[in-house]
Design an enzyme around this catalytic site. Structure first.
Site, PDB file in Angstrom:
ATOM      1  N   HIS A  30     -10.104  -3.544   1.305  1.00  0.00           N
ATOM      2  CA  HIS A  30     -10.774  -2.196   0.840  1.00  0.00           C
ATOM      3  C   HIS A  30     -11.589  -1.796  -0.131  1.00  0.00           C
ATOM      4  O   HIS A  30     -11.155  -1.280  -1.316  1.00  0.00           O
ATOM      5  CB  HIS A  30      -9.951  -1.480   0.629  1.00  0.00           C
ATOM      6  CG  HIS A  30      -9.926   0.952   0.926  1.00  0.00           C
ATOM      7  ND1 HIS A  30      -8.710   1.003   0.605  1.00  0.00           N
ATOM      8  CD2 HIS A  30     -11.253   1.172   0.474  1.00  0.00           C
ATOM      9  CE1 HIS A  30      -9.805   2.640   1.151  1.00  0.00           C
ATOM     10  NE2 HIS A  30     -10.582   1.950   1.621  1.00  0.00           N
TER      11      HIS A  30
ATOM     12  N   LYS B  66      -5.151  -5.694   3.737  1.00  0.00           N
ATOM     13  CA  LYS B  66      -6.155  -5.653   3.300  1.00  0.00           C
ATOM     14  C   LYS B  66      -7.290  -5.071   2.049  1.00  0.00           C
ATOM     15  O   LYS B  66      -6.427  -5.866   1.320  1.00  0.00           O
ATOM     16  CB  LYS B  66      -5.302  -3.567   3.276  1.00  0.00           C
ATOM     17  CG  LYS B  66      -6.863  -2.352   1.752  1.00  0.00           C
ATOM     18  CD  LYS B  66      -5.692  -1.258   2.416  1.00  0.00           C
ATOM     19  CE  LYS B  66      -6.389  -0.194   2.368  1.00  0.00           C
ATOM     20  NZ  LYS B  66      -5.350   0.804   2.537  1.00  0.00           N
TER      21      LYS B  66
ATOM     22  N   CYS C 267      -6.663   4.132  -3.471  1.00  0.00           N
ATOM     23  CA  CYS C 267      -6.446   2.322  -2.954  1.00  0.00           C
ATOM     24  C   CYS C 267      -7.648   1.345  -4.130  1.00  0.00           C
ATOM     25  O   CYS C 267      -7.358   0.283  -4.427  1.00  0.00           O
ATOM     26  CB  CYS C 267      -6.607   3.252  -1.312  1.00  0.00           C
ATOM     27  SG  CYS C 267      -6.173   0.798  -1.128  1.00  0.00           S
TER      28      CYS C 267
ATOM     29  N   SER D  61      -7.859   0.930   4.735  1.00  0.00           N
ATOM     30  CA  SER D  61      -7.053   1.867   4.883  1.00  0.00           C
ATOM     31  C   SER D  61      -7.324   2.889   6.622  1.00  0.00           C
ATOM     32  O   SER D  61      -8.445   2.769   7.211  1.00  0.00           O
ATOM     33  CB  SER D  61      -6.791   2.957   4.222  1.00  0.00           C
ATOM     34  OG  SER D  61      -6.470   3.048   2.835  1.00  0.00           O
TER      35      SER D  61
ATOM     36  N   LYS E 294       1.257   8.922  -5.759  1.00  0.00           N
ATOM     37  CA  LYS E 294       0.170   9.187  -5.365  1.00  0.00           C
ATOM     38  C   LYS E 294      -1.191  10.134  -5.213  1.00  0.00           C
ATOM     39  O   LYS E 294      -1.441  11.038  -5.096  1.00  0.00           O
ATOM     40  CB  LYS E 294      -0.648   8.601  -3.860  1.00  0.00           C
ATOM     41  CG  LYS E 294      -2.272   8.584  -3.312  1.00  0.00           C
ATOM     42  CD  LYS E 294      -1.623   8.201  -2.085  1.00  0.00           C
ATOM     43  CE  LYS E 294      -3.052   7.315  -1.170  1.00  0.00           C
ATOM     44  NZ  LYS E 294      -3.450   6.706  -0.238  1.00  0.00           N
TER      45      LYS E 294
ATOM     46  N   HIS F 293       1.247   2.474   3.974  1.00  0.00           N
ATOM     47  CA  HIS F 293       0.460   3.846   4.115  1.00  0.00           C
ATOM     48  C   HIS F 293       0.250   4.202   5.599  1.00  0.00           C
ATOM     49  O   HIS F 293       0.799   3.659   6.407  1.00  0.00           O
ATOM     50  CB  HIS F 293      -1.602   2.697   3.501  1.00  0.00           C
ATOM     51  CG  HIS F 293      -2.253   4.186   3.685  1.00  0.00           C
ATOM     52  ND1 HIS F 293      -2.602   5.216   4.984  1.00  0.00           N
ATOM     53  CD2 HIS F 293      -2.742   4.677   2.451  1.00  0.00           C
ATOM     54  CE1 HIS F 293      -3.843   5.533   4.083  1.00  0.00           C
ATOM     55  NE2 HIS F 293      -3.839   5.769   2.273  1.00  0.00           N
TER      56      HIS F 293
ATOM     57  N   ARG G  36      -6.900  -1.787  -6.626  1.00  0.00           N
ATOM     58  CA  ARG G  36      -7.502  -3.167  -6.143  1.00  0.00           C
ATOM     59  C   ARG G  36      -8.506  -3.605  -6.836  1.00  0.00           C
ATOM     60  O   ARG G  36      -8.645  -4.555  -6.880  1.00  0.00           O
ATOM     61  CB  ARG G  36      -7.767  -2.991  -4.217  1.00  0.00           C
ATOM     62  CG  ARG G  36      -7.058  -3.031  -3.659  1.00  0.00           C
ATOM     63  CD  ARG G  36      -6.836  -2.645  -2.462  1.00  0.00           C
ATOM     64  NE  ARG G  36      -5.868  -1.390  -1.947  1.00  0.00           N
ATOM     65  CZ  ARG G  36      -4.955  -2.180  -1.178  1.00  0.00           C
ATOM     66  NH1 ARG G  36      -5.439  -3.336  -1.170  1.00  0.00           N
ATOM     67  NH2 ARG G  36      -3.702  -1.101  -1.056  1.00  0.00           N
TER      68      ARG G  36
ATOM     69  N   ASP H 184      -0.591  -0.906  -5.068  1.00  0.00           N
ATOM     70  CA  ASP H 184      -1.695  -0.624  -5.274  1.00  0.00           C
ATOM     71  C   ASP H 184      -1.359   0.969  -6.109  1.00  0.00           C
ATOM     72  O   ASP H 184      -2.369   1.568  -7.027  1.00  0.00           O
ATOM     73  CB  ASP H 184      -2.361   0.069  -4.438  1.00  0.00           C
ATOM     74  CG  ASP H 184      -2.299   0.599  -3.608  1.00  0.00           C
ATOM     75  OD1 ASP H 184      -0.933   0.981  -3.020  1.00  0.00           O
ATOM     76  OD2 ASP H 184      -3.314   0.772  -2.437  1.00  0.00           O
ATOM     77  N   ASN H 185      -0.196   1.965  -5.449  1.00  0.00           N
ATOM     78  CA  ASN H 185      -0.191   3.481  -6.297  1.00  0.00           C
ATOM     79  C   ASN H 185       0.981   4.270  -5.720  1.00  0.00           C
ATOM     80  O   ASN H 185       2.010   3.253  -4.273  1.00  0.00           O
ATOM     81  CB  ASN H 185      -1.283   4.010  -6.266  1.00  0.00           C
ATOM     82  CG  ASN H 185      -1.875   4.118  -4.504  1.00  0.00           C
ATOM     83  OD1 ASN H 185      -2.871   3.987  -4.185  1.00  0.00           O
ATOM     84  ND2 ASN H 185      -1.286   4.534  -4.043  1.00  0.00           N
TER      85      ASN H 185
ATOM     86  N   ASP I 258       0.767  -1.224   0.250  1.00  0.00           N
ATOM     87  CA  ASP I 258      -0.487   0.141   0.127  1.00  0.00           C
ATOM     88  C   ASP I 258       0.648   1.222   0.041  1.00  0.00           C
ATOM     89  O   ASP I 258       1.560   1.691   1.287  1.00  0.00           O
ATOM     90  CB  ASP I 258      -0.701   0.026   1.038  1.00  0.00           C
ATOM     91  CG  ASP I 258      -2.669   0.802   1.212  1.00  0.00           C
ATOM     92  OD1 ASP I 258      -1.847   1.733   0.732  1.00  0.00           O
ATOM     93  OD2 ASP I 258      -3.277  -0.020   1.443  1.00  0.00           O
ATOM     94  N   ASP I 259       0.243   2.465  -1.073  1.00  0.00           N
ATOM     95  CA  ASP I 259       1.420   3.318  -1.150  1.00  0.00           C
ATOM     96  C   ASP I 259       3.058   3.404  -0.846  1.00  0.00           C
ATOM     97  O   ASP I 259       3.626   4.107  -0.984  1.00  0.00           O
ATOM     98  CB  ASP I 259       0.962   3.935   0.227  1.00  0.00           C
ATOM     99  CG  ASP I 259      -0.143   5.243   0.200  1.00  0.00           C
ATOM    100  OD1 ASP I 259      -1.105   4.704  -0.380  1.00  0.00           O
ATOM    101  OD2 ASP I 259      -0.973   5.478   1.209  1.00  0.00           O
TER     102      ASP I 259
END
Lengths: 463, 463
Positions: free
Chosen positions: A117, A115, A62, A140, A282, A209, A66, A261-262, A22-23
């Protein structure tokens, strides 16, 4: 010995381990230039497999990213945009087929630890989207009462979810520091329990994240503050999971995929990652938002120590897994393109020629063909000229900066610094054609076009 | 078989092969993100050795960078700045001791095949600076009658140099296309002839500095035009030289170093390389000018497949080679710091804490400590906002753009996009101290300071 003794799934049914971090920014691994800490397990994974330098998340936020990964579709095709809030009455539409559903039909056991989401109402949770097991967080982990903008967001308490049930509350940073170790333990346990049948293990780690926390084993260990500590712990987690594959004699018959994811959430300053020199991060359609550090390993099938620089995206993972496992493709239209030959080392193929950079609800902010990227004039986030945050407090972000129309050649100018629009009218015309086709198909809020082939987001039946 | 049969120098006297590529950007290898072509031999070298992601050329321009590499000094310490013109009455001072001179005293045979550019009068040529053999070009191969700005520069004919004698004239692009193959052939021949004694082989390839040309084997082979073709041929050249080491059974007892003199010459547009997202390029003290793609391999001594992200510079190569070969350090003060332990895999050491970014004659444009970089207000080149050139014609460059004072954290912000000067007064104060010490020692034209310890450039005795 272990290798010879353990019964293994047939080579046509490799296990699949999919890490989705994540991130995580492009520059956050040692192999992509991280400073102040090392990621030895990921570096080793890259040395044993293929590293992808031109691999795009489908959207720089996010839930959208996904949805794209799991369905093989641009997120706006499946009606998902942005990040679902905890009380959103929406989720990934139950009729969308996920990777988990496809491989389950092929006899795979499926588990997600991390996660989700994609909707936090029970009807949208992973067990209803093809997963046999779920342990993790529903969205998140900054969507909690301690959010720096809580007065604005009013987030409810955040709980671990086990299957369809809420578990222990995540109340403070101490609890956050348990995310990575707990998820690792669950993933390792899943491998142990499923060593005799093909499995799909999805590990979408919630960190790095924000808010960041590392367990005592890693806290203070990097030269890059808490962000480096967290990355060291994530690298450890990958190492533990790979170690368990090896211990069970499964490392050779498992396709391991690692991506993000980003890009980094740059206005968190010292609590954010690095886009490695790419522009922005992001929440933007510049490369810093969507170019992801990506590694795939399948010993004996994917060449070791190789680098691939062909354009690919997370949406291409579903059809590739389908081809490798013999699974059927979803009944509805997808956007992903399988790249099995490329994965096996055949560089003569260019599976993906084009890529669409959609953002916000349905805005076509940029299109790409090969190394050329045409950016359309659009309002959007910028971090440039903004003072970054410190110690976990975010800095301001300009969300409606007016980005002008521009053309970049990403081969010569990966940092998107040199606009060559005026010098290349033929290239612009070619890219405009791609955009026109995309607008017909998927629409474009910037041009107030609807698009013929978008499908609806899932809406909670109970609300 | 070959391996066991060939007599080898003792392990304490490894052969050394040093590639120094001209105007190669950080992003120009597949392992550092190049698009449109691949560099399989260099990727393999990285997999077999250690890749350095935080390795600085000592100055972002040709002669200065070469003087620094060969003397282990900041170039302004030895009086060298910029790029010597063909008729310059200057060269690296004969009293400066080069790597070649140091290892020659240890019984090494020394050869340079490629570009010298440290003075073209005979008294400055390589044979007078410790090299037993020289075959190559005396300076940049755009310093010839076909230079796009010939009316301004009035360059004389360019010749190959063999030892101290001028050879065949390089008259056109056809002749330029022979640079890489001829230099490769000479380097391979040198290895064959010296397989039974320790040698230092210096291969400063003149390409991909403009003007670009590739031999028929590579022309049109990349998806990135002539620049990609040239890179493919340079990668081939490295492969040929490594293959010869292996054929002679020397590959295990040879330290191979690969790096570049400075970043890409960006105003040449499609004929320039890529700084991989770093800011600016050649001729600037931003990371795009000085961060170089660097690989070192010494099988069994340097760990394979490793990435090192410690701050290092080309000036550190001389003392490192000296330590590895038992050579004495130069009698005069040097700036380089040996990093043998780090090279062997010990990450607990941080040999270099600071780095000085001097440019122009003697301007201290920036200083660095760990990941922090303080840029002083200075006039300098910028490529941003300039239309790049095309088809070998340069675009304009702003040479006197006023760069403002700024502080960057290169770990979070490798692209030098987010100035955090105001938020970090203590860091600025620390970096100012480093700058003050440098100004005392080496001077600073920006502050009209002379510096106590600069040595003179060599001046032609005959003019």
């Amino acid at each position: 010995m272990m290798l010879a003794m353990a019964p293994k799934p047939s080579a046509s049914k490799p296990n699949i381990v999919l890490f989705f971090i994540d991130d995580l920014g492009y520059g956050d691994l040692s192999v992509t230039g991280a400073l102040g800490y090392k990621t030895p397990n990921l570096d080793k994974l890259a040395a044993e497999g293929t590293r992808f330098t031109n691999f795009m998340a489908a959207q720089a936020v996010c839930s959208a990213s996904r949805a794209a990964l799991l369905t093989g579709c641009y997120p706006n095709r499946v009606g998902v945009s942005g990040a679902f809030g905890p009380q959103a009455a929406q989720g990934l539409h139950p009729q969308e087929e996920t990777i988990a559903e496809l491989v389950k039909e092929q006899g795979y056991t499926t588990g997600i630890f991390g996660k989700w989401h994609l909707g936090s109402d029970q009807e949208f949770l992973p067990l209803q989207q093809g997963f046999d097991e779920y342990y993790g967080v529903p969205y998140s982990h900054d969507m909690w009462p301690l959010h720096p903008w809580q007065e604005r967001a009013k987030y409810p308490p955040l709980h671990w979810i086990d299957g369809n049930k809420a578990g222990k509350e995540i109340k403070n940073l101490e609890d956050v520091s348990e995310l990575t170790p707990n998820i690792t333990e669950k993933a390792v346990g899943f491998i142990k329990r499923n060593k005799n049948k093909p499995f799909f293990l999805y590990v979408p780690h919630p960190l790095p994240h924000v808010p960041l926390a590392a367990s005592s084993k890693f806290k203070g260990k990097s030269e890059r503050g808490i962000f480096g500590d967290v990355l060291m712990e994530l690298d450890w987690s990958v190492g533990e999971i790979l170690k368990e594959l090896k211990a069970q004699g499964l490392d050779k018959n498992t396709l391991v995929i690692f991506t993000s994811d980003n890009g980094p959430w740059l206005n968190y300053g010292d609590h954010a990652g690095s886009s490695g020199g790419f522009r922005e991060g992001k929440g933007t359609s510049f490369e810093g938002g969507q170019r992801e550090p990506t590694i795939m390993r399948w010993t004996g099938v994917i060449p070791a120590g190789r680098v691939s620089n062909k354009l690919l995206s997370t949406i291409d993972i579903l059809p590739t897994i389908a081809k490798l496992t013999g699974a059927k493709l979803p009944k509805q239209k997808i956007d992903g393109i399988e790249f099995v030959d490329l994965l096996k080392g055949d560089d003569s193929k260019t599976p993906r020629e084009e890529f669409l950079y959609y953002y916000r609800k349905n805005s076509l902010e940029a299109v790409r063909k090969h190394d050329w990227k045409l950016i359309f004039a659009h309002p959007g986030r910028t971090y440039e000229g903004q003072a970054p945050g410190k110690d976990g407090q975010p800095g301001p972000t300009s969300e409606d900066f007016q980005h002008p129309r521009a053309l970049y050649n990403l081969a010569r100018d990966p940092g998107e610094r040199y606009n060559v629009l005026e010098q290349n009218p033929e290239i612009v015309a070619e890219l405009e054609k791609i955009a026109e086709a995309a607008r017909e198909d998927l629409g474009d809020d910037l041009q107030k076009k609807e698009g013929k082939n978008r499908r609806p987001v899932g809406v909670t039946s109970s609300k």
